[in-house]
Design a protein around this motif. Structure first.
Motif, PDB file in Angstrom:
ATOM      1  N   ILE A   2      24.077  53.433  84.535  1.00 21.42           N
ATOM      2  CA  ILE A   2      23.597  54.130  85.723  1.00 21.42           C
ATOM      3  C   ILE A   2      24.776  54.631  86.544  1.00 21.42           C
ATOM      4  N   ASN A   6      25.743  58.575  87.566  1.00 19.67           N
ATOM      5  CA  ASN A   6      25.984  59.021  88.930  1.00 19.67           C
ATOM      6  C   ASN A   6      27.382  59.622  89.084  1.00 19.67           C
ATOM      7  N   ARG A 115      20.356  61.522  91.994  1.00 22.41           N
ATOM      8  CA  ARG A 115      20.974  60.218  92.161  1.00 22.41           C
ATOM      9  C   ARG A 115      20.150  59.233  91.340  1.00 22.41           C
ATOM     10  N   ARG A 117      18.974  55.604  89.988  1.00 20.31           N
ATOM     11  CA  ARG A 117      18.866  54.211  90.428  1.00 20.31           C
ATOM     12  C   ARG A 117      18.144  53.414  89.358  1.00 20.31           C
ATOM     13  N   LEU A 118      18.559  52.175  89.178  1.00 20.23           N
ATOM     14  CA  LEU A 118      17.922  51.294  88.209  1.00 20.23           C
ATOM     15  C   LEU A 118      16.804  50.527  88.896  1.00 20.23           C
ATOM     16  N   THR A 119      15.568  50.771  88.462  1.00 17.79           N
ATOM     17  CA  THR A 119      14.417  50.054  88.987  1.00 17.79           C
ATOM     18  C   THR A 119      14.152  48.832  88.114  1.00 17.79           C
TER      19      THR A 119
END
Length: 289
Positions: A2, A6, A115, A117-119
């Motif tokens: 991730i 980014n 952007r 993001r790791l959920t």
């Protein structure tokens, strides 16, 4: 991974007017161009090249509408050698030309800066194993078909449906190694996985070098290496496509493996008579990240 994605977005933003050297960027991030492009397109829902084009035209549109300079100057600043080339790129994103946009103020289609993001989900564990295989071959009937991201691929369905029932039996009898059974093989894919681009699809089986392959069959050589094998069951092909997406959103970001070049193989372990449901294995070529 991730963080790498980014950083890639940051580098795109740093200089939208220049061609991005993805090979060098990937090396600086400790990964490969192949893996970086594949994960980007899977998570962003668009190829990296398309994202760059949309961002470039989003920034350019602000200059066009604000009236800051003539159109040729704006075109050159954004890496285009003529107003015609700039106009084509502008129209492909916004649906109107830069002249109309300057006159009417729009409408314009804005691409926000991404952007990642790791959920944290993981409620449903993934059934996956890592196997190391020596070199083998894939033998069967190949065709060039367009890439379809969702639902049944009509070109593939027509290709497989054109084969007589006895041909499937002949192929199954020929296979002598893993992945077992009749296989759906995709290779020579566009690096960005753009929908509609062509790939080579092979309906066939895996064979060792010792197998005698009839001359009327196509062959795809496969190098020795590691494979991540994902097993899933449910509606076909929806379940398979959902598993593919989950490999990018859940498995690769949290495991020390990355994709390497090679064919993607789907082995049908079991299926309903009408193929509405199936148990499948998705074989993806991987290497230690």
């Amino acid at each position: 991974m991730i963080a790498s994605l980014n950083r890639l977005v940051d580098l795109v933003e740093d200089d939208l007017t220049e061609e991005l050297d993805v090979v060098s960027v990937a090396a600086s991030l400790g990964t490969t161009e192949y893996h970086l492009r594949r994960l980007f397109s899977s998570l962003a829902g668009m190829p990296l090249s398309e994202y760059v084009r949309r961002r470039r035209m989003t920034v350019a549109a602000a200059e066009v509408v604000s009236g800051s300079g003539d159109l040729l100057g704006i075109a050159v600043r954004h890496g285009y050698g003529s107003t015609e080339a700039f106009g084509r790129a502008f129209r492909s994103v916004h649906g109107i030309g830069p002249g109309q946009a300057r006159r009417d103020g729009g409408p314009l289609r804005t691409q926000p800066r991404l952007r990642f993001r790791l959920t944290v989900e993981g409620a449903d564990p993934m059934d996956v194993r890592i196997v190391t295989r020596p070199a083998f071959r894939l033998a069967g009937h190949a065709a060039r078909v367009p890439l379809v991201h969702h639902g049944v691929n009509p070109a593939i369905a027509q290709h497989v449906g054109s084969l007589p029932p006895q041909e499937h039996l002949r192929l199954k009898a020929l296979g002598d190694t893993e992945p077992r059974g009749l296989l759906a093989v995709s290779t020579d894919l566009d690096p960005d996985r753009r929908e509609g681009t062509e790939l080579t699809y092979l309906h066939g089986v895996a064979v060792t070098d010792a197998a005698e392959v009839p001359d009327d069959l196509d062959l795809v050589p496969v190098e020795a290496g590691s494979w991540a094998v994902f097993r899933a069951a449910g509606p076909y092909p929806d379940t398979l496509q959902a598993v593919w997406a989950a490999t990018a959103t859940e498995w690769f970001p949290s495991n020390p493996w990355r994709l390497r070049p090679g064919p993607e193989v789907v082995a049908v372990v079991d299926r309903a008579d009408d193929f509405s449901t199936a148990t499948v294995e998705l074989w993806l070529p991987v290497e230690a990240g």
